[in-house]
Design a protein around this motif. Structure first.
Motif, short mmCIF file in Angstrom:
data_model
loop_
_atom_site.label_atom_id
_atom_site.label_comp_id
_atom_site.label_asym_id
_atom_site.label_seq_id
_atom_site.Cartn_x
_atom_site.Cartn_y
_atom_site.Cartn_z
N ASP A 113 0.82 -1.02 0.41
CA ASP A 113 -0.42 0.34 -0.02
C ASP A 113 0.49 1.00 0.56
O ASP A 113 0.74 2.21 -1.11
N LYS A 114 1.32 1.06 0.62
CA LYS A 114 2.47 2.66 1.00
C LYS A 114 3.15 2.71 -0.06
O LYS A 114 2.83 4.18 -0.54
N ASN A 115 3.56 1.98 0.01
CA ASN A 115 4.92 2.28 -1.97
C ASN A 115 4.01 2.61 -2.54
O ASN A 115 4.21 3.50 -3.03
N LEU A 116 3.12 1.95 -2.81
CA LEU A 116 1.82 2.22 -3.86
C LEU A 116 1.64 3.09 -4.49
O LEU A 116 1.43 3.87 -4.90
N ARG A 117 1.31 4.09 -3.08
CA ARG A 117 1.06 5.08 -3.03
C ARG A 117 2.00 6.47 -3.11
O ARG A 117 1.28 7.38 -3.95
N LEU A 118 2.90 6.35 -2.31
CA LEU A 118 3.61 6.64 -3.07
C LEU A 118 4.53 7.35 -4.16
O LEU A 118 4.93 8.06 -5.09
N ALA A 119 4.33 6.01 -4.88
CA ALA A 119 4.72 6.17 -6.89
C ALA A 119 3.32 6.48 -7.13
O ALA A 119 4.02 6.36 -7.89
N GLY A 120 2.18 6.42 -6.51
CA GLY A 120 1.20 7.23 -7.74
C GLY A 120 0.50 6.07 -8.32
O GLY A 120 -0.42 6.30 -9.03
N TYR A 121 0.45 4.98 -7.69
CA TYR A 121 -0.20 3.64 -8.42
C TYR A 121 -1.30 3.44 -7.72
O TYR A 121 -1.40 4.19 -5.94
N GLU A 122 -2.42 3.66 -8.36
CA GLU A 122 -4.13 3.52 -7.61
C GLU A 122 -4.48 1.77 -7.22
O GLU A 122 -4.73 1.48 -6.24
N SER A 123 -3.64 0.93 -8.00
CA SER A 123 -3.62 -0.21 -8.01
C SER A 123 -1.71 -1.25 -8.18
O SER A 123 -1.43 -0.15 -8.32
N ASN A 124 -1.88 -2.11 -7.96
CA ASN A 124 -0.55 -3.30 -7.59
C ASN A 124 -0.09 -3.49 -9.36
O ASN A 124 -1.53 -4.19 -9.89
N PRO A 125 0.31 -2.35 -9.79
CA PRO A 125 0.73 -3.12 -11.25
C PRO A 125 1.10 -4.25 -11.67
O PRO A 125 0.69 -5.11 -12.70
N LEU A 126 1.52 -5.19 -10.54
CA LEU A 126 2.03 -6.26 -10.47
C LEU A 126 0.72 -7.49 -10.66
O LEU A 126 0.41 -8.58 -10.94
N GLN A 127 -0.18 -6.79 -9.84
CA GLN A 127 -1.30 -7.73 -10.38
C GLN A 127 -2.60 -7.27 -11.36
O GLN A 127 -3.50 -8.20 -11.32
N ASN A 128 -2.51 -5.99 -11.81
CA ASN A 128 -3.43 -6.13 -12.64
C ASN A 128 -2.47 -5.40 -13.63
O ASN A 128 -1.58 -6.63 -14.16
N ASP A 129 -3.45 -5.82 -15.27
CA ASP A 129 -3.16 -5.92 -16.33
C ASP A 129 -2.12 -4.82 -17.38
O ASP A 129 -2.18 -4.86 -18.24
N SER A 130 -1.94 -4.37 -16.14
CA SER A 130 -1.69 -2.78 -16.81
C SER A 130 0.34 -3.09 -17.18
O SER A 130 0.71 -2.72 -18.08
#
Ligand SMILES: Cc1ncc(C[n+]2csc(CCOP(=O)(O)OP(=O)(O)O)c2C)c(N)n1
Ligand SMILES: Cc1ncc(C[n+]2csc(CCOP(=O)(O)OP(=O)(O)O)c2C)c(N)n1
Ligand code: SF4
Ligand code: SF4
Ligand SMILES: [Mg+2]
Ligand SMILES: [Mg+2]
Lengths: 611, 337, 337, 611
Positions: A113-130
């Motif tokens: 969570d925290k690191n994703l937020r700091l990087a400006g990701y709304e969801s985990n890119p490793l887990q969605n299909d981005s």
């Protein structure tokens, strides 16, 4: 498991993570292992902006890119084939530099969570299909590291610090690099700290084993050794090479080296490097400012040392007045400008080529100074040595232009034999008979050099116009004209002392791409690619910016079109157009980044198409 | 072994025409320097005069030694490089109140701080001479100059305080009109190990005539100058009838004849006392006190060039004299066949 | 008449992310400044922070006032121009030991000399932070830094002495780790008429961690710091059992419990005594003395901008407000028909 | 006596003597009298080198040249028609500037042993035949002066000091100038000192009477009034005009003027002049150095003043870094460079045009700054005013180039009405709504200007690259490129705001002579002469060096040959060749002296002949 080995010619990997994740060390070790197997290579660190940012933030990302191959490598690589990321911020920052279809190795444990937020990701890119267009390996590096060290009773902090070795081990497996150099390094570096040695060793091996045993990795790559000239090599950065070039020149000139300097990014390492060599006849003086840096170096040259000063753009601006003094005094002096993004403070940690006109023209009055530019980390050695040669032989300041890109980048360097480098020893006058401070060598037009301490040669020099030969102050109009033109001629004479320029590719054709400085590698690669595609394009690289080599005009006249890519708004091109009246076309991207070969290739296509 | 030739004043006179205005105080400084140098025991070829730009900065041309006429304000920086590269040389800086305290102020304070072996002669005429009469950082408040037609509003530097505040190890003052005194002070500066700073009151008779009259003219100087001598009480006056004592930390003039005070009450000069040095330097800022001249402060401290040499020696002992070939081949290297 | 809004600390916080290393002493300086500003009674829009380049020089970005991030070393010069042009503004300089004492040393001493109304906060971390760890002019002799792998051979400046030697009218020292003290000192600086110089010991935990520990850490500070208070004797120590007296001009530590000395023997601080100020500033250079913090010196003297305004007023009274049309037509003119 | 009066169109006189002989005053009075009769004129003092030399020495000679006529006068004259010398040194120094057949009026009393020796004469040139090619009038000026004052009981020193009035009176007679302006000046200047008034008056009249009555003068000259635009005139030097141009601009902009300056020859008079006007909303700040000069001016501009700084070449070199800051901050700033002989300290009291490339290119990074050049003393006013206009309108530093020649030279100036000068008032933003510090005017691309003290507009600016519109620090590559190009475009936009260039002569032809700065007058005269001779030659003068006017390329393309005379080794020509790919030819004499029209004429002949 069935693992396939693919043979490839060239690979680019980037290690990226938080400033605290040890990415520079990881990259350095990968480099050593790569050199060990005989690949050619080039590397490039990318530090965060000057002030350290909060852990996990975008601004705090640090990375190291290495390009290695079985053929000659000229740049640290455009886009990477493999991106190792220790946290989401690193992914965010560098994903755009990964080629389509490239691999991502991510420390999945840090994608919380925290690191994703700091990087400006709304969801985990490793887990969605981005990341669908890439090959993603989400590895629980932190956990696997902890597992490997479970029984060692180390503090969690120390355990966490070793996780970069896991990533390193994994890439060693992937690219088939030997672990031994790193294991040796660990033993030496942490000698006495057995638990740390054990921890790092285990984690490195764990990473390697992970590649070997888990199913997610199915391919490993083999990069054959490159055909390099035989000899002993080491890896060297541009700034180290610059420092060593000065040391080698002083050694071959039988002079002490004096560096008068003031710290400034990205030039400080030259001062730092030279300050280690007190026992090599090197004196470094960290002055109160850039003006004292250069004027102290002029004072040292006056005393018979090889005076040098180094800086970046804003510092070069401050040295302007003193450079004029050095021109008037006709004393040897090497001025190194490691260019960075401008204007003003600009982008201090980024690269640019926008100091060229300042170097060539930026002084009051007619004050010609030779300007040479290095094209790669190792070329910094050669260029600095060559600048010293000219400075001593022609009694003149010489400016060496490098830039942040090659200053921080590294590549293998064929270590020269000092004794085989040219002899640069100057002749100090000692005989009062016939001595006059501005009497000149008829061929070079260099003036006589007598240093304090020589009995009978007491004389005075200074920044006022001086009478021809005697050096006395002179307000005579014709003498002034004579001295102005003589100083100009002296610099032009250097064209007799430097090799002719060589075109890579045909001597004539549709398009000539002219490069200078650090764009060399990208242009070279682009022209090579396009020639392989059958286009009539050649490459001319200029090391000597002022004076230009004798045959430049002739070369230019043999091509229908001329393209000059520069990381500025067009500076070398001004000189070429003025001097040769050729309708050269500029290609200018000023983004604080080196050109990629692809950008040049596209421009070549465009020019050829246009015809 | 070389013996040093026996020099005369003439040996230090160059063949260049001296080009200061007739009557300029610079002539005296030149004359005293040329007079003193034969006594210093330094071979002529080992002496270098470095200067910036200004009337005063023409000085090197007139000394028959090595000379370097630099650019405005940078003399101390040029000289620092020279001295570091060549500690065997005797390096002198001739500078003005503009050259040394205005544009060159930073190099000056840093030279003091580093205690680099330079002898800095500051020709203080409280004006820009060469550029024809603008005020300088030592010009008085209220002074009318070319650039202050209604009077100068800048508060001046006290060069001695500035040097002391910058950690100088030798600080002295002398006057163009007192040749003997100047000679002594120059000799003391020459003998000092480290940065030696000498402020010389110098009359610019064209743009600031009479600035130092009170302290140089026959009929006023005795009552307005106190000559500092190490270990001696501060006594002055035509009849040696006045002295300086401290009232708190503030110096004040007392009469030695009215029975209130005796010599025993006076400040006794101690060149090695840095706090006293500040008090003495500060006297110039207090009205009605006589102007102290002489060596205000002189202490020995390792010089920059000595420290550098020790460090070189130390490193060389620990690591041997560097072998570049070995250095290049040290660390991670690999062979390509 | 405008009334000044009632501000809170928040009002002085800008919207920019603060980008210093976690743990850096700069955070405290920022916090104290933002805490103090609401109490100064200055409208926010009248405040300008000017800086040079360095970690410390990022300061203006974080203050929600006007801000000017200049070039390396020139903050004092930029701020001088601004203050002269706009005496109505409250102009603050945020600078580092490199920015303010190395490349910017000259502008610094000239600002002090002129007594221009600038408040200069020197973030002294005895290192170049932004360029990653080279020594600065306040680094200690022997200090190992990126550019002095065998130890620094430069002798450091004492910023307080330098400012005093340059004629500063307000000189103070405080510490990043003592928020209350810093707040008082900043308030005093704000209230001073003329150049106010505040040296702030600031820990750079990345490149020079612990440089000031002795004076900031709980268990050592009481015995190693003497807090200056005007009119009060210099007493310190965990149990207030030690004092400073003068031995000649040299301060020394005495015990107040062994019966030899009493409070009456101690130095009594007097902010207005310039000579005492030098002695107090000089204490940093003497081993085993506690480090004085607080307002070392504070005197009123006409400021540069006041003197300029008086001169303008005077000239305007004598000559009336200038009429350019008349000026152009004054003196020798002639008509062509 | 029978005296003939000759009517002539134009005369050049030089008054020369020792520094103590009052030649500047004499010249000044002659100028006033000449203006009084309505001639056009131009003047030029020539001071000795910086440090005063012994009386009677060559180095101590001071002179004043005036060129006046019934037609338009554009230079202080090439060679003089009449040389007034007060001692042998003056003759020695200036004889070569006297045209063949010209007149020499010498103070015979001073041609005695010591003075002859000091001047390097072996025998008295007034008595041998070495001056056969000239008309020599050996007048016992000292003695005649003493005679005139015999009964006044003045000290010999004072008597001697009046002798320049004798020479003045004599020339008044010769050139038929009225004595009244000088008599009036004497009365005012020495008000209260009746004996001095009487002495000077008597001596002036004695000189006049001497011409009228003695037999040696047989010819006097009449120069008719020139046709000048009507209005009120005054004499003004270039440096005065520069100072006043700044004052007028500040006035018309409704701003305070702030000059941050450091004295340097030949620019100091601008500071000195402005320091007199405390009651005109002018603040002068003599800073500790040139860097503080410019940075204080930037600070003042930031505060909402019209910031300006002035210097000469070495000082401009020192301001380089700060100029880059001003570019980045986009604040108005006027930078005046009074060029002198370089490089380094060079020839501080001599003139040169060799700072052009420094002004245009001499900064780190891409830092474009408009550069304008003044062409005559009065043009300094216009150019400075114009520079201020552009600086304020485009929020940019602007460099004004003048030089020692026009800075010290003087000419009549048609006094403008302040109220008729253009309004330059800037708009300070006061409304927080929609404010962003780097939001731009869509037409000019100038950014918004909000000054401290404005509630609600608190913002921060600095030298790091800034984000478009917001001005926040930005390391983004594309933003950097955008900002670099935007700053460049903004400067190029100025071409829309300046008049097109005009050719003097035909719009096409064999040869175009391109001048800039102070060579204007000589080139103009030369081209006029050659056109009168029927040659196909035209003249293009450039005031705007950067950016160049829109129609320059077109103009250049209409001529077969292009000649660019410059007092440097070729600087403007580099820009023209680069930009327009025209094979322009340089004419370069770097002697610390202005060109003479004759030199240009010869070069024109050579070019036309060569074809
Ligand atoms: C960079 C630069 N700035 C300014 C000058 C002009 N300049 C020459 S000497 C001088 C000041 C001279 O004053 P000072 O140092 O007191 O010497 P003095 O002539 O009084 O002996 C100045 C401003 C210069 N030569 N170079
Ligand atoms: C002209 C110029 N020279 C050098 C630099 C590089 N530089 C930036 S900050 C700095 C020193 C920083 O030290 P300090 O002022 O002590 O600030 P700190 O980072 O420690 O707060 C230097 C050398 C620069 N930006 N510009
Ligand atoms: S101007 Fe003044 S300082 Fe310079 S030479 Fe003349 S008298 Fe001396
Ligand atoms: S480097 Fe040092 S001074 Fe700079 S932000 Fe980090 S801790 Fe603070
Ligand atoms: Mg002076
Ligand atoms: Mg610091």
């Amino acid at each position: 498991m069935n693992k396939i080995t693919k043979n490839i010619d060239e690979v680019t990997i980037r290690f990226a993570g938080d400033s605290g994740d040890g990415m520079q060390l990881t990259g350095g070790q990968f480099t050593t292992a790569t050199a060990f197997v005989g690949n050619d290579l080039a590397t490039m660190p990318d530090y965060p902006a000057e002030i350290r940012a909060p852990a996990g933030s975008l601004a705090g990302v640090s990375s190291f890119q290495i390009n290695f191959g079985a053929t000659e490598i000229r740049t640290p690589g455009d886009k990477s084939d493999c991106l190792v990321v220790m946290n989401p911020a690193a992914l965010k920052v560098y994903l755009k530099n990964l080629r389509e279809g490239g691999s991502i190795i991510a420390n999945a444990d840090n994608f919380a969570d925290k690191n994703l937020r700091l990087a400006g990701y709304e969801s985990n890119p490793l887990q969605n299909d981005s990341l669908g267009r890439y090959q993603v390996y989400a590895v629980e590096i932190s956990k696997l590291t902890q597992n490997a060290l479970k029984d060692l009773n180390l503090s969690p902090k120390i355990v966490d610090r070793t996780k970069n070795f896991f990533a390193l081990g994994l890439t060693y497996w992937m690219y088939n690099r030997p672990m031994e150099p790193t294991l040796k390094w660990i033993r030496e570096k942490f000698a006495g700290k057995e638990d740390i040695i054990e921890a790092n060793t285990r984690v490195l091996k764990a990473g390697h084993a992970y590649g070997e045993t888990t199913e997610i990795f199915t391919v490993r790559f083999e990069v054959a050794p490159a055909q390099l000239p035989p000899g002993r090599y080491r890896s060297i950065t541009g700034n180290e090479a610059t420092a060593w070039g000065l040391m080698a020149a002083a050694k071959r000139a039988n002079l002490e080296l004096f560096l008068g300097s003031y710290p400034i990014t990205p030039a400080s390492e030259i001062l730092q490097e030279l300050s280690k060599y007190k026992n090599y006849g090197v004196k470094t003086f960290q002055a109160e400012d850039e003006i004292a840096g250069i004027t102290s170096a002029i004072g040292a040259s006056y005393g018979g040392a090889l005076g040098a000063t180094n800086t970046s753009g804003p510092g070069l601006a401050l040295k302007t007045e003193a450079m004029g003094l050095a021109v008037m005094l006709e004393l040897p002096l090497v001025i190194i400008d490691v260019q960075r993004g401008g204007p003003s403070t600009g982008l201090p940690t980024k690269t640019e080529q926008a100091d060229l006109l300042q170097a060539v023209y930026g002084r009051n009055g007619e004050a010609p100074i030779p300007v040479f530019a290095a094209c790669s980390p190792t070329d910094c050695f050669d260029t600095t040595f060559e600048a010293s040669r000219i400075a001593l032989k022609y009694m003149t300041p010489v400016i060496v232009l490098t830039d942040g890109y090659i200053a921080n980048g590294a590549e293998p360097w064929l270590i020269p034999k000092i004794s085989e480098l040219p002899d640069l020893s100057p002749t100090f006058v000692t005989n009062p008979e016939g001595f006059a401070p501005y009497k000149r060598d008829p061929q070079t037009l260099a003036r006589m050099w007598a240093i304090p301490g020589t009995p009978g040669l007491e004389h005075r020099i200074g920044g006022l116009e001086k009478e021809n030969i005697t050096g006395n102050i002179s307000y005579d109009p014709d003498n002034h004209h004579l001295m102005i033109t003589t100083r100009g001629e002296k610099i032009n004479n250097i064209t007799n002392d430097i090799p002719l320029a060589k075109v890579v590719g045909d001597e004539s054709g549709d398009l000539l791409v002219v490069s200078w400085g650090s764009t060399y590698g990208a242009v070279h690669n682009a022209v090579e690619t396009k020639r392989n595609e059958g286009l009539s394009v050649s490459h001319l690289h200029l090391k000597y910016i002022n004076p230009l080599q004798k045959n430049i005009g002739e070369i230019l006249s043999n091509f229908k079109q001329i393209l000059v890519p520069e990381i500025n708004l067009g500076q070398l091109i001004k000189i070429l157009r003025d001097k040769y009246l050729v309708d050269a076309v500029g290609f200018n991207l000023v983004r604080g980044l080196p050109f990629s070969a692809v950008e040049i290739e596209e421009k070549i296509d465009e020019m050829i198409k246009r015809g | 072994m070389n013996t040093i030739p026996i020099y005369t004043t003439k040996d230090f006179q160059s063949d260049q025409d001296v080009r200061w205005c007739p009557g300029c105080g610079d002539y005296s400084i030149l004359a005293q320097t040329q007079r003193v140098f034969p006594e210093l025991g330094i071979p002529k070829e080992k002496v270098v005069f470095v200067s910036g730009i200004g009337c005063s900065s023409r000085f090197p041309y007139y000394m028959n030694t090595y000379g370097f006429h630099g650019i405005h304000g940078r003399a101390a920086a040029i000289a620092s490089g020279l001295k570091i590269a060549r500690p065997d040389l005797s390096v002198w800086v001739a500078t003005g109140d503009g050259d040394g305290m205005s544009i060159g102020g930073n190099h000056f304070i840093h030279a003091c701080r580093r205690n680099i072996g330079l002898k800095i002669l500051l020709f203080n005429n409280q004006i820009y001479g060469l550029t024809k009469g603008q005020f300088s950082p030592t010009s008085l408040q209220g002074q009318v100059t070319k650039s202050t037609p209604f009077g100068n509003i800048d508060h001046p530097f006290n060069p001695l305080s500035l040097a002391l505040g910058a950690q100088a190890t030798f600080v002295a003052r002398t006057l163009d009109r007192d040749p003997k005194h100047m000679q002594t002070v120059i000799k003391r500066a020459a003998a000092h190990n480290g940065t030696a700073f000498v402020e010389i009151y110098q009359n610019c008779n064209v743009f600031n005539d009479g600035a130092f009259e009170l302290w140089t003219e026959k009929d006023s100087k005795d009552d307005n100058v106190v000559v500092l001598e190490n270990g001696k009480p501060l006594i002055f006056g035509k009849n040696k009838d006045k002295g300086i004592r401290l009232n708190g930390f503030t110096p004040e003039v007392v009469s030695l004849t009215d029975g209130k005070y005796t010599t025993g009450d006076l400040i006794v000069h101690n060149e090695k006392d840095s706090m006293l040095a500040f008090i003495l330097a500060g006297m110039s800022g207090i009205p009605n006190l006589p102007r102290p001249v002489g060596v205000v402060y002189a202490v020995e401290k390792p010089t920059y060039e000595q420290l550098m040499q020790s460090q070189i020696d130390e490193v060389a002992t620990k690591k041997r004299t560097g072998d570049l070939e070995k250095l290049f081949n040290r660390g991670e290297t690999w062979e390509v066949k």
